[in-house]
Motif scaffolding. Structure first.
Motif, PDB file in Angstrom:
ATOM      1  N   ARG A  83      72.888   7.359  99.032  1.00 22.91           N
ATOM      2  CA  ARG A  83      72.577   7.388 100.460  1.00 22.91           C
ATOM      3  C   ARG A  83      73.675   8.147 101.165  1.00 22.91           C
ATOM      4  O   ARG A  83      74.857   7.962 100.878  1.00 22.91           O
ATOM      5  CB  ARG A  83      72.456   5.966 101.015  1.00 22.91           C
ATOM      6  CG  ARG A  83      71.240   5.218 100.468  1.00 22.91           C
ATOM      7  CD  ARG A  83      70.977   3.952 101.254  1.00 22.91           C
ATOM      8  NE  ARG A  83      70.694   4.238 102.647  1.00 22.91           N
ATOM      9  CZ  ARG A  83      71.200   3.547 103.679  1.00 22.91           C
ATOM     10  NH1 ARG A  83      72.012   2.544 103.474  1.00 22.91           N
ATOM     11  NH2 ARG A  83      70.892   3.863 104.919  1.00 22.91           N
ATOM     12  N   ASP A  84      73.287   9.015 102.097  1.00 22.69           N
ATOM     13  CA  ASP A  84      74.277   9.900 102.725  1.00 22.69           C
ATOM     14  C   ASP A  84      75.295   9.150 103.581  1.00 22.69           C
ATOM     15  O   ASP A  84      76.397   9.627 103.806  1.00 22.69           O
ATOM     16  CB  ASP A  84      73.580  10.970 103.572  1.00 22.69           C
ATOM     17  CG  ASP A  84      72.658  10.383 104.627  1.00 22.69           C
ATOM     18  OD1 ASP A  84      73.157   9.769 105.583  1.00 22.69           O
ATOM     19  OD2 ASP A  84      71.428  10.551 104.494  1.00 22.69           O
ATOM     20  N   ALA A  85      74.928   7.964 104.088  1.00 22.24           N
ATOM     21  CA  ALA A  85      75.849   7.120 104.869  1.00 22.24           C
ATOM     22  C   ALA A  85      76.442   7.848 106.073  1.00 22.24           C
ATOM     23  O   ALA A  85      77.583   7.600 106.472  1.00 22.24           O
ATOM     24  CB  ALA A  85      76.960   6.559 103.978  1.00 22.24           C
ATOM     25  N   LEU A  86      75.662   8.769 106.661  1.00 22.45           N
ATOM     26  CA  LEU A  86      76.104   9.411 107.895  1.00 22.45           C
ATOM     27  C   LEU A  86      76.013   8.405 109.041  1.00 22.45           C
ATOM     28  O   LEU A  86      75.149   7.533 109.048  1.00 22.45           O
ATOM     29  CB  LEU A  86      75.234  10.628 108.210  1.00 22.45           C
ATOM     30  CG  LEU A  86      75.230  11.767 107.188  1.00 22.45           C
ATOM     31  CD1 LEU A  86      74.270  12.862 107.635  1.00 22.45           C
ATOM     32  CD2 LEU A  86      76.624  12.339 106.977  1.00 22.45           C
ATOM     33  N   LEU A  87      76.904   8.525 109.993  1.00 26.48           N
ATOM     34  CA  LEU A  87      76.878   7.667 111.172  1.00 26.48           C
ATOM     35  C   LEU A  87      75.912   8.269 112.188  1.00 26.48           C
ATOM     36  O   LEU A  87      76.108   9.399 112.633  1.00 26.48           O
ATOM     37  CB  LEU A  87      78.284   7.537 111.770  1.00 26.48           C
ATOM     38  CG  LEU A  87      79.336   6.922 110.839  1.00 26.48           C
ATOM     39  CD1 LEU A  87      80.683   6.838 111.543  1.00 26.48           C
ATOM     40  CD2 LEU A  87      78.900   5.551 110.332  1.00 26.48           C
ATOM     41  N   GLN A 133      67.993  13.922 113.434  1.00 32.09           N
ATOM     42  CA  GLN A 133      67.281  15.184 113.673  1.00 32.09           C
ATOM     43  C   GLN A 133      67.225  16.059 112.426  1.00 32.09           C
ATOM     44  O   GLN A 133      66.688  17.158 112.465  1.00 32.09           O
ATOM     45  CB  GLN A 133      67.971  15.946 114.814  1.00 32.09           C
ATOM     46  CG  GLN A 133      67.970  15.198 116.136  1.00 32.09           C
ATOM     47  CD  GLN A 133      68.851  15.860 117.185  1.00 32.09           C
ATOM     48  OE1 GLN A 133      70.068  16.008 116.999  1.00 32.09           O
ATOM     49  NE2 GLN A 133      68.241  16.282 118.282  1.00 32.09           N
ATOM     50  N   LEU A 134      67.776  15.568 111.313  1.00 33.09           N
ATOM     51  CA  LEU A 134      67.866  16.363 110.087  1.00 33.09           C
ATOM     52  C   LEU A 134      66.903  15.858 109.022  1.00 33.09           C
ATOM     53  O   LEU A 134      66.551  14.681 108.990  1.00 33.09           O
ATOM     54  CB  LEU A 134      69.290  16.304 109.518  1.00 33.09           C
ATOM     55  CG  LEU A 134      70.449  16.682 110.436  1.00 33.09           C
ATOM     56  CD1 LEU A 134      71.770  16.542 109.681  1.00 33.09           C
ATOM     57  CD2 LEU A 134      70.291  18.098 110.968  1.00 33.09           C
ATOM     58  N   SER A 135      66.517  16.759 108.117  1.00 33.43           N
ATOM     59  CA  SER A 135      65.741  16.361 106.938  1.00 33.43           C
ATOM     60  C   SER A 135      66.661  15.658 105.946  1.00 33.43           C
ATOM     61  O   SER A 135      67.896  15.700 106.067  1.00 33.43           O
ATOM     62  CB  SER A 135      65.135  17.601 106.277  1.00 33.43           C
ATOM     63  OG  SER A 135      66.160  18.398 105.695  1.00 33.43           O
ATOM     64  N   GLY A 136      66.058  15.023 104.924  1.00 35.82           N
ATOM     65  CA  GLY A 136      66.848  14.340 103.904  1.00 35.82           C
ATOM     66  C   GLY A 136      67.818  15.267 103.199  1.00 35.82           C
ATOM     67  O   GLY A 136      68.981  14.920 102.964  1.00 35.82           O
ATOM     68  N   PHE A 161      71.063  12.821  94.815  1.00 32.36           N
ATOM     69  CA  PHE A 161      69.747  13.337  95.189  1.00 32.36           C
ATOM     70  C   PHE A 161      68.616  12.407  94.763  1.00 32.36           C
ATOM     71  O   PHE A 161      67.441  12.771  94.816  1.00 32.36           O
ATOM     72  CB  PHE A 161      69.537  14.730  94.586  1.00 32.36           C
ATOM     73  CG  PHE A 161      70.680  15.681  94.851  1.00 32.36           C
ATOM     74  CD1 PHE A 161      71.324  15.695  96.086  1.00 32.36           C
ATOM     75  CD2 PHE A 161      71.138  16.543  93.865  1.00 32.36           C
ATOM     76  CE1 PHE A 161      72.386  16.554  96.333  1.00 32.36           C
ATOM     77  CE2 PHE A 161      72.197  17.405  94.101  1.00 32.36           C
ATOM     78  CZ  PHE A 161      72.819  17.412  95.335  1.00 32.36           C
ATOM     79  N   GLY A 162      68.967  11.200  94.337  1.00 32.08           N
ATOM     80  CA  GLY A 162      67.974  10.270  93.802  1.00 32.08           C
ATOM     81  C   GLY A 162      66.908   9.858  94.795  1.00 32.08           C
ATOM     82  O   GLY A 162      65.786   9.530  94.405  1.00 32.08           O
ATOM     83  N   ALA A 163      67.239   9.865  96.092  1.00 34.29           N
ATOM     84  CA  ALA A 163      66.290   9.408  97.104  1.00 34.29           C
ATOM     85  C   ALA A 163      65.445  10.540  97.683  1.00 34.29           C
ATOM     86  O   ALA A 163      64.602  10.303  98.548  1.00 34.29           O
ATOM     87  CB  ALA A 163      67.051   8.704  98.236  1.00 34.29           C
ATOM     88  N   LEU A 164      65.657  11.755  97.194  1.00 32.05           N
ATOM     89  CA  LEU A 164      64.951  12.914  97.746  1.00 32.05           C
ATOM     90  C   LEU A 164      63.658  13.183  96.976  1.00 32.05           C
ATOM     91  O   LEU A 164      63.532  12.845  95.799  1.00 32.05           O
ATOM     92  CB  LEU A 164      65.848  14.151  97.679  1.00 32.05           C
ATOM     93  CG  LEU A 164      67.192  14.058  98.415  1.00 32.05           C
ATOM     94  CD1 LEU A 164      67.991  15.334  98.203  1.00 32.05           C
ATOM     95  CD2 LEU A 164      67.000  13.779  99.904  1.00 32.05           C
TER      96      LEU A 164
END
Length: 258
Positions: A83-87, A133-136, A161-164
């Motif tokens: 998971r990218d874990a972006l805030l 606002q971004l794609s996976g 990339f497992g969740a893509l």
């Protein structure tokens, strides 16, 4: 003797309660090498990565990063998770700058580096966008930029990339190869995808089911940069076939009933 970026000798990890996750892991990873760690779910590959990152403590054996024993998170590493874990409340550029802020370094000194990374990742036009606002795939590219902002010598990637979806995952494989070839750092990449491991790796380290042991190490002799079409070649197919044979020997794939 050349200095290894990562050196493991008889690394063992046993959790409280008796679960043995890793047994006798011995592996040297050269500076600048891209190594894929491949194995079934629960085989200890992510545990090994977390031990290298200093997030888990190995129970016995020797584990060195940049020739220093791992005692807590080593300096000069970056990590990317599944998971990218972006805030969500921070823009892309402010997410990328998080490691700089955490280390109390001067953000202004890293603006050019950030701009270069975003350009490399194809995100220059999205620096002021928010994660929602971004794609996976774009989110994961931003997470990779964040991991690279402080010039880590070692990049650890745990099934990033497992969740893509399959198409985005293919695109990200090509993107990651391009970024790595440009930057030239050492990458340790955990996956359970056979084709992904072979496409990206200089070597593929195949783990057995738990307790995780190294079943075999394959050197991938395919020229770079690799295009996705390399997956259709006989050479690529031979590597994948060998890995599937290993999984069959471990009882992970049953071809007899098909």
């Amino acid at each position: 003797m050349s200095k290894a970026a990562v050196s493991a000798r008889n690394v063992r990890k046993q959790y409280t309660g008796g679960v043995l996750a890793l047994q006798d892991i011995s592996l040297d990873i050269a500076p600048g090498e891209f190594v894929s760690i491949l194995g079934p779910s629960g085989c200890g590959k992510s545990t090994f990565l977390r031990c290298v990152a200093g997030l888990e403590e190995s129970s016995s054996g020797e584990l060195l990063v940049q020739n220093q024993p791992v005692q807590g998170p080593p300096d000069n590493i970056g990590m990317v998770f599944q998971r990218d874990a972006l805030l969500e409340w921070r823009t892309v550029e402010k997410n990328v700058m998080l490691p700089i802020e955490f280390k109390k370094k001067k953000v202004a000194a890293y603006r050019d580096k950030m701009a270069g990374l975003l350009k490399l990742a194809g995100l220059s036009d999205f620096s002021r966008s928010f994660p929602g606002q971004l794609s996976g795939g774009m989110r994961q590219r931003a997470a990779i930029c964040r991991a690279l902002i402080d010039d880590p010598a070692l990049l650890l990637m745990d099934e990033p990339f497992g969740a893509l979806d399959a198409l985005t995952r293919d695109q990200m494989n090509v993107e990651l190869q391009r970024i790595w070839m440009e930057i030239g750092n050492t990458v340790l990449f955990v996956t359970h995808g056979i084709a992904e491991a072979v496409f990206l790796g200089d070597r593929v380290v195949v783990f057995s089911p738990r307790p995780g042991r190294i079943a075999e190490v394959l050197t991938i002799d395919l020229p770079r940069p690799r295009k996705l079409s390399v997956r259709e070649t006989p050479e690529f197919g031979r590597y994948c076939t060998r890995i599937r044979e290993l999984f069959e020997e471990m009882g992970l794939i049953d071809e007899g009933n098909h």
